[in-house]
Scaffold this motif. Structure first.
Motif, mmCIF file in Angstrom:
data_model
loop_
_atom_site.group_PDB
_atom_site.id
_atom_site.type_symbol
_atom_site.label_atom_id
_atom_site.label_comp_id
_atom_site.label_asym_id
_atom_site.label_seq_id
_atom_site.Cartn_x
_atom_site.Cartn_y
_atom_site.Cartn_z
ATOM 1 N N ASP A 1 0.228 -12.433 29.901
ATOM 2 C CA ASP A 1 1.554 -12.876 30.343
ATOM 3 C C ASP A 1 1.645 -12.888 31.863
ATOM 4 O OD1 ASP A 1 2.316 -13.175 27.738
ATOM 5 O OD2 ASP A 1 3.439 -11.285 27.625
ATOM 6 N N ARG B 1 10.930 -15.704 30.278
ATOM 7 C CA ARG B 1 10.696 -14.431 29.577
ATOM 8 C C ARG B 1 11.806 -14.157 28.563
ATOM 9 N NH1 ARG B 1 10.078 -12.521 35.213
ATOM 10 N NH2 ARG B 1 7.863 -12.635 35.755
ATOM 11 N N ARG C 1 -0.228 -15.880 33.144
ATOM 12 C CA ARG C 1 0.567 -17.088 32.885
ATOM 13 C C ARG C 1 1.683 -17.234 33.912
ATOM 14 N NH1 ARG C 1 5.097 -16.452 28.616
ATOM 15 N NH2 ARG C 1 5.783 -15.283 30.455
ATOM 16 N N ASP C 2 2.409 -16.136 34.189
ATOM 17 C CA ASP C 2 3.500 -16.186 35.158
ATOM 18 C C ASP C 2 2.987 -16.573 36.539
ATOM 19 O OD1 ASP C 2 5.138 -15.422 33.108
ATOM 20 O OD2 ASP C 2 5.429 -13.357 33.809
#
Length: 247
Positions: free
Chosen positions: A159, A188, A162-163
């Motif tokens: 995650d 999110r 990805r961010d």
């Protein structure tokens, strides 16, 4: 009219009408010799206005608007209404920025991270960025890296990677740090890009409904103000008609 007469139109209880009256949502009420409240068509329109305003502004704000009007302070009422429209405009702008950011993302998603989390240096190399840039993004609320319990070093799982990749793409598109942080927060909260699309559509529908509710409240309030002004003019005319002539 009695409280129950006003209440029937809206499926309310007589006690609810008395509560709104005591809160100042209705204009001053006359009482019979026995102490019972006596309402007029003006009170009925005030109640319609309050209930319509409550749908768009919320209970507390609607009470404040009606109380100001009933105290003759129209300017304060208008300011309260303006605040709601300014807030709605800001929220609409936020939603537009998030939608634009989502549409601007590359259709080809980068390969997902597999294996162990990445360090700051490893992630920086993957994105062709300086590690200091990632730390700046963290300070801005864009990235939320985990910390190693022993060393305290930052590490980025799927995650987090990805961010960071989304942030790099948005920054290349000219988005400010605040806008990038805002977009990722929405992503999110929604649970992913696909879910965010559904969320944005629902958000737009809520904005549309609130806009219509604010308009409906303003329309009912305008009717109330018009009725009140007409009654005031009639009272002035009646008083002038009964005034004795000057000698």
């Amino acid at each position: 009219m009695r409280p129950i007469d006003l209440a029937r139109e809206h499926g309310l209880s007589a006690q609810a009408i008395r509560n709104y009256d005591d809160a100042g949502a209705l204009p001053p009420t006359e009482r019979s010799t026995s102490g019972h409240r006596r309402y007029t068509p003006l009170h009925a329109q005030a109640l319609r206005s309050f209930l319509a305003l409550r749908t768009g502004h919320g209970h507390g704000q609607a009470v404040e608007i009606m109380r100001a009007v009933n105290e003759g302070d129209n300017e304060s009422a208008y300011r309260l209404i303006d605040v709601a429209h300014v807030a709605l405009r800001a929220e609409r702008g936020t939603r537009t920025e998030v939608a634009t950011a989502l549409a601007g993302l590359s259709a080809t998603a980068p390969a997902p991270l597999r294996g162990r989390p990445l360090t700051v240096g490893e992630l920086a190399r993957r994105l062709c960025l300086h590690p200091a840039t990632l730390r700046t993004w963290e300070t801005a609320g864009i990235l939320r890296p985990d910390r190693d319990r022993v060393t305290g070093y930052r590490h980025y799982g799927p995650d987090g990677v990805r961010d960071a990749e989304i942030a790099r793409q948005l920054r290349r598109g000219g988005y400010r740090l605040r806008q990038v942080a805002q977009f990722l927060e929405s992503l999110r909260a929604a649970g992913g890009a696909e879910a965010l699309g559904v969320f944005l559509e629902s958000w737009q529908q809520r904005l549309t409904v609130r806009s219509r509710n604010l308009l409906a409240g303003a329309a009912q309030l305008d009717r109330y103000l018009t009725m009140r002004d007409e009654i005031a003019r009639e009272d002035v005319s009646a008083a002038a008609a009964h005034r004795p002539p000057r000698p």
